[in-house]
Scaffold this active site. Sequence first.
Site, PDB file in Angstrom:
ATOM      1  N   TYR A 160       5.990   5.582  17.927  1.00  0.00           N
ATOM      2  CA  TYR A 160       6.932   6.632  17.545  1.00  0.00           C
ATOM      3  C   TYR A 160       7.955   6.841  18.661  1.00  0.00           C
ATOM      4  O   TYR A 160       7.660   7.453  19.688  1.00  0.00           O
ATOM      5  CB  TYR A 160       6.199   7.944  17.257  1.00  0.00           C
ATOM      6  CG  TYR A 160       5.220   7.910  16.108  1.00  0.00           C
ATOM      7  CD1 TYR A 160       5.196   6.860  15.200  1.00  0.00           C
ATOM      8  CD2 TYR A 160       4.295   8.937  15.936  1.00  0.00           C
ATOM      9  CE1 TYR A 160       4.287   6.835  14.158  1.00  0.00           C
ATOM     10  CE2 TYR A 160       3.399   8.930  14.880  1.00  0.00           C
ATOM     11  CZ  TYR A 160       3.391   7.871  14.001  1.00  0.00           C
ATOM     12  OH  TYR A 160       2.489   7.854  12.963  1.00  0.00           O
ATOM     13  N   LEU A 193       2.628  15.337   1.213  1.00  0.00           N
ATOM     14  CA  LEU A 193       3.704  15.923   0.408  1.00  0.00           C
ATOM     15  C   LEU A 193       4.707  14.863  -0.035  1.00  0.00           C
ATOM     16  O   LEU A 193       5.786  15.194  -0.538  1.00  0.00           O
ATOM     17  CB  LEU A 193       4.414  17.031   1.197  1.00  0.00           C
ATOM     18  CG  LEU A 193       3.517  18.192   1.645  1.00  0.00           C
ATOM     19  CD1 LEU A 193       4.316  19.213   2.450  1.00  0.00           C
ATOM     20  CD2 LEU A 193       2.856  18.868   0.454  1.00  0.00           C
ATOM     21  N   GLY A 230       3.468  16.400   8.808  1.00  0.00           N
ATOM     22  CA  GLY A 230       4.422  16.633   9.882  1.00  0.00           C
ATOM     23  C   GLY A 230       5.127  17.965   9.720  1.00  0.00           C
ATOM     24  O   GLY A 230       5.167  18.538   8.633  1.00  0.00           O
ATOM     25  N   ASP A 256      -1.527  14.318  15.982  1.00  0.00           N
ATOM     26  CA  ASP A 256      -1.476  12.875  15.780  1.00  0.00           C
ATOM     27  C   ASP A 256      -0.134  12.315  16.227  1.00  0.00           C
ATOM     28  O   ASP A 256       0.920  12.804  15.829  1.00  0.00           O
ATOM     29  CB  ASP A 256      -1.697  12.557  14.295  1.00  0.00           C
ATOM     30  CG  ASP A 256      -1.661  11.072  14.008  1.00  0.00           C
ATOM     31  OD1 ASP A 256      -2.724  10.445  14.060  1.00  0.00           O
ATOM     32  OD2 ASP A 256      -0.554  10.540  13.728  1.00  0.00           O
ATOM     33  N   ARG A 316       8.714  19.837  11.643  1.00  0.00           N
ATOM     34  CA  ARG A 316       9.741  19.783  12.676  1.00  0.00           C
ATOM     35  C   ARG A 316       9.961  21.121  13.360  1.00  0.00           C
ATOM     36  O   ARG A 316      10.629  21.203  14.383  1.00  0.00           O
ATOM     37  CB  ARG A 316      11.065  19.315  12.063  1.00  0.00           C
ATOM     38  CG  ARG A 316      11.047  17.879  11.607  1.00  0.00           C
ATOM     39  CD  ARG A 316      12.333  17.523  10.861  1.00  0.00           C
ATOM     40  NE  ARG A 316      13.515  17.744  11.681  1.00  0.00           N
ATOM     41  CZ  ARG A 316      13.977  16.890  12.585  1.00  0.00           C
ATOM     42  NH1 ARG A 316      13.349  15.739  12.777  1.00  0.00           N
ATOM     43  NH2 ARG A 316      15.067  17.149  13.279  1.00  0.00           N
ATOM     44  N   THR A 354       3.348  14.019  14.386  1.00  0.00           N
ATOM     45  CA  THR A 354       4.451  14.202  15.329  1.00  0.00           C
ATOM     46  C   THR A 354       5.467  13.062  15.298  1.00  0.00           C
ATOM     47  O   THR A 354       6.223  12.877  16.236  1.00  0.00           O
ATOM     48  CB  THR A 354       3.910  14.367  16.765  1.00  0.00           C
ATOM     49  OG1 THR A 354       3.273  13.153  17.172  1.00  0.00           O
ATOM     50  CG2 THR A 354       2.921  15.525  16.844  1.00  0.00           C
TER      51      THR A 354
END
Length: 329
Positions: free
Chosen positions: A58, A196, A277, A53, A279, A20
């Site tokens: 962040y 990735l 992640g 996570d 979005r 996240t």
Amino acid sequence: MNKSELGASGIRVSGLALGTWAYSGANVWGASDDRAAIETIHCALDHGVNLIDTAERYGNGKSEEVVGMALKGRRSQAVVATKVYTGNLHYDDVIAHCEASLKRLQTDYIDLYQIHWPNPDIPIGETFAAFEDLKKAGKIRMASMCNAGVGCIASLAGQEVAMNQLPYSLIWRVAEKQIIPASEAAGIPVCAYSPLAQGLLTGKFRRIEDVPVGRRETRFYKSTWTPCRHNENGFEDEIFAFIDVLMDFCGRNGLAPAEVAMSFLKRRPYVKTVLAGARSVKQLEQNIAAYEAEIPDGLMDEIEAASESLKAIMGDNADLWVGNGGRFY
């Protein structure tokens, strides 16, 4: 979605986890959208992706706040992992920062409380004493690590550690040289982050010009790019040459590069979860499809052999961002 139990804790984590960091406000990926983030977390839970996570770092807690909003009424479905940062690892600081994370997450407990980057100047025993007291108080379920190197792993002897979260992918295999063997020997499984390679293993970027300048911040790239925090030459030529090989391989075998990237990690028994992640719901669904794809061992052996030359030239520093030996210890 397959799940693995962490030790004897009863905590079961999904093979694919949702990162996240992108929900932390404006960053190199663009401005975050709270509504899209919440929808993405709900979609993850609906598909059996239970490990969510985040970190206090962040967006100065913004990501934790978004996760807390998303989990209202669904907390029991999630395994929440957050992180305490490097300078906050003294006993009293750990307690205070955990309380702050709990408040932002709107929860009574954190499933996995992780050291974000270990600090060699703060004794690991002091930090784990705080973790033990937090466990006794029911405020965390397990302690965990991110970015623990060989020396740090040795200092963890006798401690219960859920996982070691490491940067690990088909084009960033540096951790295989020393850190993963040490982690395995200590009985600490791996959570692979950046699977990735920040989009390089999706086929979206075929040459350096395709990569937005703001994303050229890792040691993949030359230090002449403004965001970089290292002074090295990077591996741009070698990486894009490998991506050409990967795309040809995928074209010949009817595969997507993200499927190959996920399969590389799924094949490793010490990797308990792959942290990616997303979005948006669309990106998450693409990650789930890539993770669930099955690729024959013979094909994976072929492409993994092709990436060995990358592994060979990248040295022993597993830090994706900082050169001169990096922050692992």
